[in-house]
Design a protein around this motif. Structure first.
Motif, PDB file in Angstrom:
ATOM      1  N   LYS A  52     -14.408  52.717  45.801  1.00 37.01           N
ATOM      2  CA  LYS A  52     -14.921  53.618  46.944  1.00 37.01           C
ATOM      3  C   LYS A  52     -15.815  54.505  46.794  1.00 37.01           C
ATOM      4  O   LYS A  52     -16.712  55.402  47.414  1.00 37.01           O
ATOM      5  CB  LYS A  52     -13.876  55.158  47.052  1.00 37.01           C
ATOM      6  CG  LYS A  52     -12.146  54.520  47.189  1.00 37.01           C
ATOM      7  CD  LYS A  52     -11.111  55.703  47.004  1.00 37.01           C
ATOM      8  CE  LYS A  52     -10.178  55.144  47.294  1.00 37.01           C
ATOM      9  NZ  LYS A  52      -8.611  56.278  47.968  1.00 37.01           N
ATOM     10  N   GLN A  53     -17.239  53.709  45.874  1.00 37.07           N
ATOM     11  CA  GLN A  53     -18.347  54.188  45.247  1.00 37.07           C
ATOM     12  C   GLN A  53     -18.762  53.526  46.925  1.00 37.07           C
ATOM     13  O   GLN A  53     -19.136  52.217  46.571  1.00 37.07           O
ATOM     14  CB  GLN A  53     -18.878  53.979  44.184  1.00 37.07           C
ATOM     15  CG  GLN A  53     -18.227  54.903  43.506  1.00 37.07           C
ATOM     16  CD  GLN A  53     -18.391  55.999  43.507  1.00 37.07           C
ATOM     17  OE1 GLN A  53     -19.081  56.886  43.782  1.00 37.07           O
ATOM     18  NE2 GLN A  53     -16.579  57.177  43.298  1.00 37.07           N
ATOM     19  N   PRO A  54     -19.838  54.291  47.466  1.00 37.20           N
ATOM     20  CA  PRO A  54     -20.753  53.385  48.631  1.00 37.20           C
ATOM     21  C   PRO A  54     -21.465  52.241  48.058  1.00 37.20           C
ATOM     22  O   PRO A  54     -21.627  51.436  48.972  1.00 37.20           O
ATOM     23  CB  PRO A  54     -21.271  54.471  48.916  1.00 37.20           C
ATOM     24  CG  PRO A  54     -20.602  55.698  49.388  1.00 37.20           C
ATOM     25  CD  PRO A  54     -20.267  55.733  47.628  1.00 37.20           C
ATOM     26  N   GLU A  55     -22.358  52.358  46.884  1.00 35.85           N
ATOM     27  CA  GLU A  55     -22.963  51.445  46.865  1.00 35.85           C
ATOM     28  C   GLU A  55     -22.769  50.006  46.164  1.00 35.85           C
ATOM     29  O   GLU A  55     -23.439  48.912  46.276  1.00 35.85           O
ATOM     30  CB  GLU A  55     -23.659  51.597  45.326  1.00 35.85           C
ATOM     31  CG  GLU A  55     -22.425  51.901  44.020  1.00 35.85           C
ATOM     32  CD  GLU A  55     -22.136  53.463  43.490  1.00 35.85           C
ATOM     33  OE1 GLU A  55     -22.554  54.574  42.872  1.00 35.85           O
ATOM     34  OE2 GLU A  55     -22.317  53.941  45.168  1.00 35.85           O
ATOM     35  N   LEU A 101     -15.439  44.007  40.557  1.00 35.26           N
ATOM     36  CA  LEU A 101     -16.471  45.627  40.290  1.00 35.26           C
ATOM     37  C   LEU A 101     -17.445  44.857  39.983  1.00 35.26           C
ATOM     38  O   LEU A 101     -19.331  45.504  40.560  1.00 35.26           O
ATOM     39  CB  LEU A 101     -16.107  46.525  39.719  1.00 35.26           C
ATOM     40  CG  LEU A 101     -15.910  48.077  40.247  1.00 35.26           C
ATOM     41  CD1 LEU A 101     -16.183  48.431  41.677  1.00 35.26           C
ATOM     42  CD2 LEU A 101     -15.904  48.651  39.536  1.00 35.26           C
ATOM     43  N   VAL A 102     -17.537  43.618  38.554  1.00 35.67           N
ATOM     44  CA  VAL A 102     -19.037  43.853  37.679  1.00 35.67           C
ATOM     45  C   VAL A 102     -20.264  43.242  38.626  1.00 35.67           C
ATOM     46  O   VAL A 102     -21.157  43.064  39.498  1.00 35.67           O
ATOM     47  CB  VAL A 102     -18.512  43.079  36.784  1.00 35.67           C
ATOM     48  CG1 VAL A 102     -19.886  42.286  36.470  1.00 35.67           C
ATOM     49  CG2 VAL A 102     -18.334  44.557  35.048  1.00 35.67           C
ATOM     50  N   ASN A 103     -20.042  42.205  39.422  1.00 36.70           N
ATOM     51  CA  ASN A 103     -20.208  41.438  40.450  1.00 36.70           C
ATOM     52  C   ASN A 103     -20.474  41.775  41.589  1.00 36.70           C
ATOM     53  O   ASN A 103     -22.027  41.395  41.835  1.00 36.70           O
ATOM     54  CB  ASN A 103     -19.214  39.464  40.625  1.00 36.70           C
ATOM     55  CG  ASN A 103     -18.996  38.976  39.554  1.00 36.70           C
ATOM     56  OD1 ASN A 103     -20.011  38.726  38.403  1.00 36.70           O
ATOM     57  ND2 ASN A 103     -17.963  38.356  39.511  1.00 36.70           N
ATOM     58  N   SER A 104     -20.473  42.559  42.009  1.00 36.86           N
ATOM     59  CA  SER A 104     -20.729  43.447  43.374  1.00 36.86           C
ATOM     60  C   SER A 104     -21.934  44.348  42.763  1.00 36.86           C
ATOM     61  O   SER A 104     -22.713  44.457  43.292  1.00 36.86           O
ATOM     62  CB  SER A 104     -19.655  43.990  44.034  1.00 36.86           C
ATOM     63  OG  SER A 104     -19.621  45.557  42.912  1.00 36.86           O
ATOM     64  N   ALA A 105     -21.312  45.186  41.307  1.00 37.36           N
ATOM     65  CA  ALA A 105     -22.870  45.958  40.469  1.00 37.36           C
ATOM     66  C   ALA A 105     -23.783  44.870  41.027  1.00 37.36           C
ATOM     67  O   ALA A 105     -25.139  45.259  40.690  1.00 37.36           O
ATOM     68  CB  ALA A 105     -22.136  46.275  39.705  1.00 37.36           C
ATOM     69  N   ASP A 106     -23.801  43.534  39.250  1.00 39.82           N
ATOM     70  CA  ASP A 106     -24.705  43.245  39.993  1.00 39.82           C
ATOM     71  C   ASP A 106     -25.484  42.721  41.097  1.00 39.82           C
ATOM     72  O   ASP A 106     -26.812  42.466  41.249  1.00 39.82           O
ATOM     73  CB  ASP A 106     -24.931  41.657  39.080  1.00 39.82           C
ATOM     74  CG  ASP A 106     -24.036  41.854  37.770  1.00 39.82           C
ATOM     75  OD1 ASP A 106     -24.202  42.771  37.263  1.00 39.82           O
ATOM     76  OD2 ASP A 106     -23.251  40.689  37.138  1.00 39.82           O
ATOM     77  N   ALA A 118     -29.539  53.894  51.435  1.00 40.12           N
ATOM     78  CA  ALA A 118     -27.815  53.531  52.218  1.00 40.12           C
ATOM     79  C   ALA A 118     -27.466  54.735  51.467  1.00 40.12           C
ATOM     80  O   ALA A 118     -27.332  55.340  50.594  1.00 40.12           O
ATOM     81  CB  ALA A 118     -27.530  52.679  51.466  1.00 40.12           C
ATOM     82  N   GLY A 119     -27.259  55.613  52.546  1.00 40.96           N
ATOM     83  CA  GLY A 119     -26.115  56.905  52.864  1.00 40.96           C
ATOM     84  C   GLY A 119     -24.796  56.858  52.226  1.00 40.96           C
ATOM     85  O   GLY A 119     -23.911  55.435  52.582  1.00 40.96           O
ATOM     86  N   PRO A 120     -23.368  57.676  52.656  1.00 41.63           N
ATOM     87  CA  PRO A 120     -22.383  57.062  52.696  1.00 41.63           C
ATOM     88  C   PRO A 120     -21.997  56.402  54.253  1.00 41.63           C
ATOM     89  O   PRO A 120     -22.060  56.756  55.090  1.00 41.63           O
ATOM     90  CB  PRO A 120     -21.516  58.572  52.630  1.00 41.63           C
ATOM     91  CG  PRO A 120     -22.542  59.584  52.331  1.00 41.63           C
ATOM     92  CD  PRO A 120     -23.869  58.999  52.046  1.00 41.63           C
ATOM     93  N   ASN A 121     -20.750  55.568  53.726  1.00 47.51           N
ATOM     94  CA  ASN A 121     -20.295  54.971  55.125  1.00 47.51           C
ATOM     95  C   ASN A 121     -18.610  56.203  55.662  1.00 47.51           C
ATOM     96  O   ASN A 121     -18.035  55.069  54.967  1.00 47.51           O
ATOM     97  CB  ASN A 121     -20.162  53.803  54.376  1.00 47.51           C
ATOM     98  CG  ASN A 121     -19.050  52.825  55.665  1.00 47.51           C
ATOM     99  OD1 ASN A 121     -18.955  53.707  56.948  1.00 47.51           O
ATOM    100  ND2 ASN A 121     -19.324  51.578  55.419  1.00 47.51           N
TER     101      ASN A 121
END
Length: 226
Positions: A52-55, A101-106, A118-121
């Motif tokens: 649920k973290q926007p990033e 999650l790790v892959n998306s963080a990378d 980028a702000g909250p969606n």
């Protein structure tokens, strides 16, 4: 604007719904070790909350659909009160989600230079609020069913549902294609409705909140006129 992560978000929400359902079934059985169940539910909830973290959604999120569905099937087949078996299957699911999650963080780090503002969606948060409402409504179905009340055949509820379904479907569609923009208040109210549903232990307040939700959605996003 098309959401390139729509499938991943939908899969994640469906996963949360199915797992939450299973937890509810286990929680209703006195033979289940409630301490183990609470620990498992907390671990699963913490993993879902990380999405649920926007990033997380700044880049393409890849969740292995085949592996997830296999896990969900295995979770669904675990019989009450086998909490250790359920724990083993949920742990496998958590590992799959952690990998995504790790892959998306990378990926997010790779694209951070042009995404720093980028702000909250809010639309995504509103969609999550609607999904939260869906989960809590299902929970009330089970709650009332255990008390001999079947909402699926309750005429008063079906009348309320008949009004709400097209409103909710239209609102969901408009949030997804961004022809309607949610704000922080919308998100807060949607989550407030979910909490109100969960707290309703009698039909009267549940029906009242359900009707108020329809009023809220109709105000934010009226159905198109013919």
């Amino acid at each position: 604007m098309a959401d390139t992560n729509a499938q991943a978000k939908s899969l994640l929400l469906d996963t949360q719904l199915i797992v939450t359902n299973k937890f509810t079934v286990f929680a209703s059985d006195d033979a289940v070790d409630k301490t183990k169940l609470e620990t498992l539910q907390k671990k699963a909830d913490e993993q879902i909350q990380q999405f649920k973290q926007p990033e997380v959604w700044l880049k393409q999120v890849e969740i292995d659909r085949t592996k997830v569905f296999s896990c969900l099937l295995a979770i669904n087949e675990v019989s009450v009160p086998q909490i250790d078996d359920l724990t083993a299957q949920v742990d496998v699911l958590i590992v799959i989600l952690q990998e995504a999650l790790v892959n998306s963080a990378d990926n997010a780090d790779a694209g951070r230079s042009d995404k720093t503002e980028a702000g909250p969606n809010r639309n995504q948060e509103a969609l999550e609020g609607l999904q939260n409402i869906r989960r809590k409504t299902l929970g009330r179905f089970q709650f009332f069913m255990a008390r001999g009340i079947d909402l699926a055949t309750n005429a008063d509820f079906q009348e309320l549902r008949k009004r709400q379904v097209p409103l909710r479907d239209n609102y969901t569609k408009k949030l997804r294609d961004e022809s309607v923009l949610a704000d922080e208040i919308d998100v807060m109210l949607l989550n407030g409705f979910a909490d109100a549903f969960q707290a309703s232990e009698e039909l009267a307040p549940f029906f009242k909140h359900y009707g108020e939700l329809s009023d809220f959605i109709e105000q934010r996003c009226p159905l198109p006129t013919a």
